[in-house]
Design a protein around this motif. Sequence first.
Motif, mmCIF file in Angstrom:
data_model
loop_
_atom_site.group_PDB
_atom_site.id
_atom_site.type_symbol
_atom_site.label_atom_id
_atom_site.label_comp_id
_atom_site.label_asym_id
_atom_site.label_seq_id
_atom_site.Cartn_x
_atom_site.Cartn_y
_atom_site.Cartn_z
ATOM 1 N N LEU A 136 18.862 31.407 1.578
ATOM 2 C CA LEU A 136 17.995 32.458 1.159
ATOM 3 C C LEU A 136 16.563 31.730 0.686
ATOM 4 O O LEU A 136 15.788 32.287 0.829
ATOM 5 N N ALA A 137 16.917 30.768 -0.136
ATOM 6 C CA ALA A 137 15.991 29.966 -0.732
ATOM 7 C C ALA A 137 14.961 29.396 0.201
ATOM 8 O O ALA A 137 13.669 29.542 0.018
ATOM 9 N N GLU A 138 15.443 28.799 1.183
ATOM 10 C CA GLU A 138 14.537 28.489 2.488
ATOM 11 C C GLU A 138 13.723 29.510 3.000
ATOM 12 O O GLU A 138 12.599 29.515 3.232
ATOM 13 N N LEU A 139 14.602 30.803 3.189
ATOM 14 C CA LEU A 139 13.886 31.866 3.744
ATOM 15 C C LEU A 139 12.910 32.470 3.080
ATOM 16 O O LEU A 139 11.856 32.870 3.565
ATOM 17 N N ASN A 140 12.757 32.584 1.722
ATOM 18 C CA ASN A 140 12.128 33.001 0.864
ATOM 19 C C ASN A 140 10.693 32.307 0.290
ATOM 20 O O ASN A 140 9.854 32.491 -0.008
ATOM 21 N N ASN A 143 6.044 28.381 1.653
ATOM 22 C CA ASN A 143 5.324 27.208 2.207
ATOM 23 C C ASN A 143 6.276 26.631 3.310
ATOM 24 O O ASN A 143 5.867 25.633 3.770
ATOM 25 N N ARG A 144 7.429 27.595 3.620
ATOM 26 C CA ARG A 144 8.096 26.984 4.906
ATOM 27 C C ARG A 144 8.096 28.208 5.884
ATOM 28 O O ARG A 144 8.724 29.163 5.868
ATOM 29 N N PRO A 145 6.856 28.284 6.809
ATOM 30 C CA PRO A 145 6.716 29.374 7.632
ATOM 31 C C PRO A 145 7.869 29.765 8.646
ATOM 32 O O PRO A 145 8.712 28.724 8.855
#
Length: 251
Positions: A136-140, A143-145
């Motif tokens: 979830l951290a990656e998804l939110n 800076n990571r489209p």
Amino acid sequence: MKKIIAIIPARYASTRFPGKPLALVNGIPMIVRVMRQAAKVFSDVCIATDDVRIYDQVVKMGGKAVMTSASHSSGTDRCLEALTKYQKENGKIFDVVLNVQGDEPYIRPEQLKALADCFSDPSVEIATLVKRCKSLAELNDPNRPKVIVDKNWNALYFSRSVIPFFRGGELNDDIVKKTEFFMHVGLYGYTAKTLTAVCAMPQSFLEKTEKLEQLRWLENGYKIRVAESNYESYSVDTPEDLNRLNKMQLK
């Protein structure tokens, strides 16, 4: 067989990390590590820079580089100038240009090959990579489209927000892992003709809003073919990122 060149844009000036391309990653300048990874796949690899310090270091360590304007607003524009100069200096003409990020010192040759393989389909004009979100951290992370794709693996949209919107309740790590949420891996490939065309386009509404240049291409009717990568990316945006990477002792 299409002739492919990998171009690695590299600026010395950076608000968050000045001189980043020359920062040492386990004893080797970052830009040189990227160059060597690309050279495992392609015979023509070129650093496109606006700084003589980067140029000199690359040439000193056996690479090829061209000096480009300091006024370019994007790596894509820098790639076009570098392509023009490299072709003229080396007497070669290329069908496809890969824009390789200069801040991913451990980019995998398999990723570069997957991107190049997209152009085995003659209809492909632009291509990029994605990987599945694992948390979830990656998804939110803005800076990571994120990317959504159609059934033919063409990109429908890129966003810094979570897409698609999840209407099934509250998201958590387990749901993210089981659902097709994709993050963009910032590698691009273009046919030489398309690279020239997209660099001539003015910035678009979507691009200005999301601060993602690939939206300009979608908004102008181009399709972007997507290939999936399962490899982790290790990009360096800040000195803190570099410290973490050096402690990992990757090869």
